[in-house]
Design a protein around this motif. Structure first.
Motif: not given
Length: 435
Positions: A110-123, A196-200
């Motif tokens: 189904r349609d969904c949003v994958v939300v990355v909580k893990s700390t990951v490099p920009i991009g 990318r701003s959120a990651e930074m």
């Protein structure tokens, strides 16, 4: 809403339990069947104040499983909270993140949003979205959003339920609106920005705090040379609203799962792009050196530690957690053992993990501070547990063979040791009853 959470470490489990406490139906996924069975009983597999209680209160909204297909196939929102450990070169290891992304791509119906909580490099979120779209089987819309965590071990539940801010990084309106619904009952400022701003934001925030700690530690080291008292200095600094009074405690360096890893990761990322963040690089260097400060102080009193009884109070990187990642004890205790010391360690929750990290049969683990101090030639304080801060300092003289206390966390006021005959050396302050 129907939510799935991949990973049940600090980030994943705390996120899942806190979302369940707001009425969402949450399925937490982990690959460890034994761990899942423990959680099904309402028992937290990690030491985190308040987490077990919140789990038990909200078990009707919590499911724990190793079956990722059933968890992901009809979830409206899927949080990724798996680890991104440090590689040898300082960069972030994204293997676990991509493993989960592949599972989601192959399972989502189904349609969904994958939300990355893990700390990951920009991009990373941009790459993950392309990866998921390439791998997905069903003809559904899968959005990827960045939602960095700002929790601290020991206060993770409070930090999640009463967050200073909730940062949501998206590239279109729909996933942003869905996440606003997820967090509707969380009373915190909600900031919608580009991915990318959120990651930074995550890296910039953690690295700024690491900079602050390293700066204060360098000032503390200078205070020792010029005769100033760092506690008086930081008190004066803290009244300035532009500086604030948090993260101004001098000591033997930062540890844990975030600051060491995130400073190295950002420094690596800058270097990879032919840039250099000199302030962050300096913070890393200062912190690495600061961890050995007590050993250097001890050399003033003993040329070596051969056959000496050494008491260690606290082995976790900070109080309120059993986490040892980047803890000063991990680099100091092996040096003491190598030099021939008899090491006795007391910590209220961290000794089991320490045994696993350093399986040395010569280490004696103690049930009480008193037991660790009996006949000790010197004492190192590595963690500022309340039990240590409230300890009757007169006992150092009563129990130790030679009352030399080296405090890496400035647990006591200097006046507590005046006229006691106990040598008390801390960080950034004059030594009391020096020998």
């Amino acid at each position: 809403m129907k939510i799935a959470v991949a990973g049940t470490g600090y980030v994943g489990l705390v996120t899942g339990v806190c979302l369940a406490s707001k009425g969402h139906d949450v399925t937490c996924v982990d690959i460890d069947e034994d761990k899942v069975q423990v959680m099904k009983q309402g028992i937290s597999p990690i030491y985190e104040p308040g987490l077990s209680e919140l789990m038990k209160e909200n078990m009707e909204h919590l499911t724990f499983t190793t079956d990722y297909v059933s968890a992901y196939k009809d979830a409206e929102v899927i949080f990724i909270g798996v680890g991104t450990p440090e590689k040898q070169d300082g960069s972030a290891n994204l293997t676990y993140v991509y493993q989960v992304a592949k599972q989601i791509a192959q399972s989502a119906k189904r349609d969904c949003v994958v939300v990355v909580k893990s700390t990951v490099p920009i991009g990373t979120n941009d790459k993950l979205e392309s990866y998921i779209h390439d791998k997905q089987k069903a003809d559904v819309n899968i959005y990827v959003a960045s939602n960095p965590e700002f929790l601290a071990q020991g206060t993770a539940v409070k930090d999640t339920l009463h967050a200073s801010r909730i940062v949501i990084g998206v590239e279109s309106e729909e996933p942003g609106e869905i996440l606003q619904r997820v967090y509707a009952d969380f009373e915190a400022p909600k900031l919608i920005v580009k991915r990318r701003s959120a990651e930074m934001v995550k890296y910039a925030s953690n690295d700024f705090l690491a900079l602050k700690i390293s700066y204060v530690n360098e000032i503390a080291n200078l205070c020792e040379t010029v005769g100033a008292d760092i506690t008086e200095v930081t008190k004066g600094m803290g009244y300035d609203a532009r500086i604030g009074d948090r993260f101004l405690n001098a000591g033997i360096g930062y540890g844990g799962s975030c600051f060491p890893k995130d400073t190295k990761a950002l420094s690596w990322l800058a270097s990879f792009n032919d840039k250099e963040i000199r302030t962050v690089k300096a913070a890393i260097e200062v912190n690495d050196s600061q961890k050995f400060k007590l050993i250097k102080k001890a050399k003033k009193y003993y040329e070596d530690f051969l056959f000496l009884n050494v008491a260690i109070l606290g082995c976790t990187f900070k109080p309120g957690t059993d986490d040892l990642r980047e803890a000063p004890s991990l680099v100091n205790v092996p040096l003491l053992l190598e030099d021939g010391a008899h090491v006795r360690i007391w910590d209220p929750v961290g000794t089991d993990n320490f045994r696993k990290k350093i399986p040395n049969q010569k280490i004696q683990y103690c049930e009480s501070i008193d037991e660790a101090l009996v006949d000790a030639d010197i004492c190192f304080i590595f963690t500022e547990w309340d039990d240590v801060k409230k300890y009757d300092v007169q006992k150092y003289k009563q129990l130790m063979k030679t009352p030399i206390v080296l405090d890496g966390r400035n647990c006591y006021g200097l006046d507590a040791f005046e006229n006691t005959g106990i040598t008390y050396a801390s960080v950034g302050r004059p030594t009391v009853n020096d020998r």
